[in-house]
Design an enzyme around this catalytic site. Structure first.
Site, PDB file in Angstrom:
ATOM      1  CD  GLU A   1      -1.740   4.808  10.110  1.00 19.87           C
ATOM      2  OE1 GLU A   1      -1.527   5.944  10.554  1.00 19.87           O
ATOM      3  OE2 GLU A   1      -0.841   4.069   9.652  1.00 19.87           O
TER       4      GLU A   1
ATOM      5  NE  ARG B   1       0.809  -8.409   7.729  1.00 22.70           N
ATOM      6  CZ  ARG B   1       0.564  -9.431   6.931  1.00 22.70           C
ATOM      7  NH1 ARG B   1      -0.202 -10.428   7.368  1.00 22.70           N
ATOM      8  NH2 ARG B   1       1.051  -9.467   5.704  1.00 22.70           N
TER       9      ARG B   1
ATOM     10  CB  SER C   1      -8.183   5.831  17.374  1.00 31.11           C
ATOM     11  OG  SER C   1      -6.911   6.304  17.780  1.00 31.11           O
TER      12      SER C   1
ATOM     13  CB  ALA D   1       5.516  25.171   1.106  1.00 29.59           C
TER      14      ALA D   1
ATOM     15  CB  ALA E   1       5.176   5.676  -0.336  1.00 28.19           C
TER      16      ALA E   1
ATOM     17  CG  ASP F   1       6.812   9.738   4.034  1.00 34.41           C
ATOM     18  OD1 ASP F   1       7.187  10.547   4.903  1.00 34.41           O
ATOM     19  OD2 ASP F   1       6.298   8.636   4.293  1.00 34.41           O
TER      20      ASP F   1
ATOM     21  CB  THR G   1      -2.224   5.635   5.440  1.00 37.85           C
ATOM     22  OG1 THR G   1      -2.196   4.450   4.623  1.00 37.85           O
ATOM     23  CG2 THR G   1      -2.190   5.235   6.898  1.00 37.85           C
TER      24      THR G   1
ATOM     25  CG  PHE H   1       8.805   1.490   9.240  1.00 38.47           C
ATOM     26  CD1 PHE H   1       8.781   2.258   8.088  1.00 38.47           C
ATOM     27  CD2 PHE H   1       7.865   1.772  10.226  1.00 38.47           C
ATOM     28  CE1 PHE H   1       7.861   3.281   7.914  1.00 38.47           C
ATOM     29  CE2 PHE H   1       6.937   2.784  10.072  1.00 38.47           C
ATOM     30  CZ  PHE H   1       6.941   3.540   8.916  1.00 38.47           C
TER      31      PHE H   1
ATOM     32  CG  ASP I   1      10.598  17.184  15.309  1.00 32.65           C
ATOM     33  OD1 ASP I   1      10.446  17.623  14.156  1.00 32.65           O
ATOM     34  OD2 ASP I   1      11.313  16.204  15.578  1.00 32.65           O
TER      35      ASP I   1
ATOM     36  CG  HIS J   1      10.322  14.567  10.348  1.00 31.32           C
ATOM     37  ND1 HIS J   1      11.030  14.887   9.201  1.00 31.32           N
ATOM     38  CD2 HIS J   1       9.163  14.002   9.932  1.00 31.32           C
ATOM     39  CE1 HIS J   1      10.337  14.524   8.145  1.00 31.32           C
ATOM     40  NE2 HIS J   1       9.193  13.990   8.553  1.00 31.32           N
TER      41      HIS J   1
END
Length: 287
Positions: free
Chosen positions: A8, A263, A6, A116, A42, A100, A39, A209, A151, A142
């Site tokens: 993204e 890309r 798959s 929340a 941000a 984020d 997506t 990143f 997590d 995270h």
């Protein structure tokens, strides 16, 4: 074993970026992904663009598309309106995320009338009965989490709330994902966990990143890219990503989710090295 794959994508914010998105989808769609995801920007800044990209990709390329949906800067009512608009348009898969912090904010702060957490978002979406829900997960802690155990516990809550699968943050070494997967199994999580695969287009950019995400960069990987000439970085990236995927497949992983960054070349080349292209061509020949 030939994996299920798959991809993204992210929504374009300029004419040039729009062309790049469509070129990316056009190049990767023939590989017959099980689904594609699109997506938010941000802080949830591209809601409208995401909706447009999701519906257009589904219609023009006959792909199953999962729309990202977050809790950022929206009331519960607004968020559910967005979700129901997807369902009305025939989009019934959602990647439900907390999201984020908006630009300029240091931490995520819930809207006073909003969800929340991603658990609350998943619960509300599941209650509609209109969606297949995917969520995110983190093989390395995270930034807002105490540790991996926290997590894992939070992922279990999301699955119990109605998520049917999870997509992991990217990682650099297969052991990172495999340890996390085993911890999830030990915790009683039965939902599939798809490893997030990031072919390294730009090593310096990926390191930055990773630092923002709180991920450790293996020293050996930094050395490999440092010792390799710039013109050979693409070949190194394909070889490293292919080796990562092959190790995961040998350990029983069946699905790979590629972060394309719009890309497509590296993702395509890795899929070809894994036999995906050949498998698709054989299937077409027997159809």
């Amino acid at each position: 074993m030939t994996p299920r794959i798959s991809f993204e994508f992210f929504p374009p914010q300029s004419l040039e970026a729009s062309f790049r998105l469509w070129d990316t989808v056009r190049l990767l769609a023939p590989l017959k992904p099980t689904f594609c995801s699109v997506t938010y920007g941000a802080g949830g800044t591209t809601r409208k663009l995401t909706h447009e990209a999701v519906t257009a990709i589904g219609k023009q390329f006959d792909l199953i598309v999962a729309a990202h949906l977050t809790c950022v800067d929206a009331t519960r009512e607004e968020t559910l309106e967005i979700a129901n608009a997807y369902a009305d348009a025939g989009v019934t898969q959602i990647v439900a995320l907390r999201g984020d912090a908006p630009k300029g904010a240091e931490r995520f702060t819930p809207h006073p009338d909003g969800f929340a957490s991603s658990v609350e978002l998943v619960e509300a979406l599941a209650a509609t009965g209109r969606f297949t829900l995917r969520v995110g997960c983190y093989p390395e802690p995270h930034p807002d989490s105490a540790d991996t155990a926290a997590d894992v516990a939070f992922l279990k809550r999301k699955v119990q709330a109605g998520a049917s699968s999870a997509i992991s943050q990217f990682f650099f070494e297969p052991e990172t994902f495999l340890r996390f997967r085993d911890a999830c199994v030990a915790a009683g999580i039965e939902a599939p966990i798809l490893p997030g695969i990031l072919p390294i287009e730009n090593w310096n950019g990926v390191k930055k990143f990773a630092a923002r995400c709180g991920q450790a960069v293996p020293e050996w990987l930094d050395v490999r890219f440092g010792e390799t000439s710039a013109q050979d970085h693409e070949k190194l990236a394909v070889d490293l990503c292919t080796d990562l995927c092959r190790t995961l497949l040998a350990e029983g992983v069946q699905d790979l989710h590629f972060y394309t960054l719009n890309r497509p070349t590296l993702s395509r080349d890795v899929c070809a090295a894994l036999g995906v292209t050949e498998a698709v061509e054989q299937l077409a020949a027997t159809a």
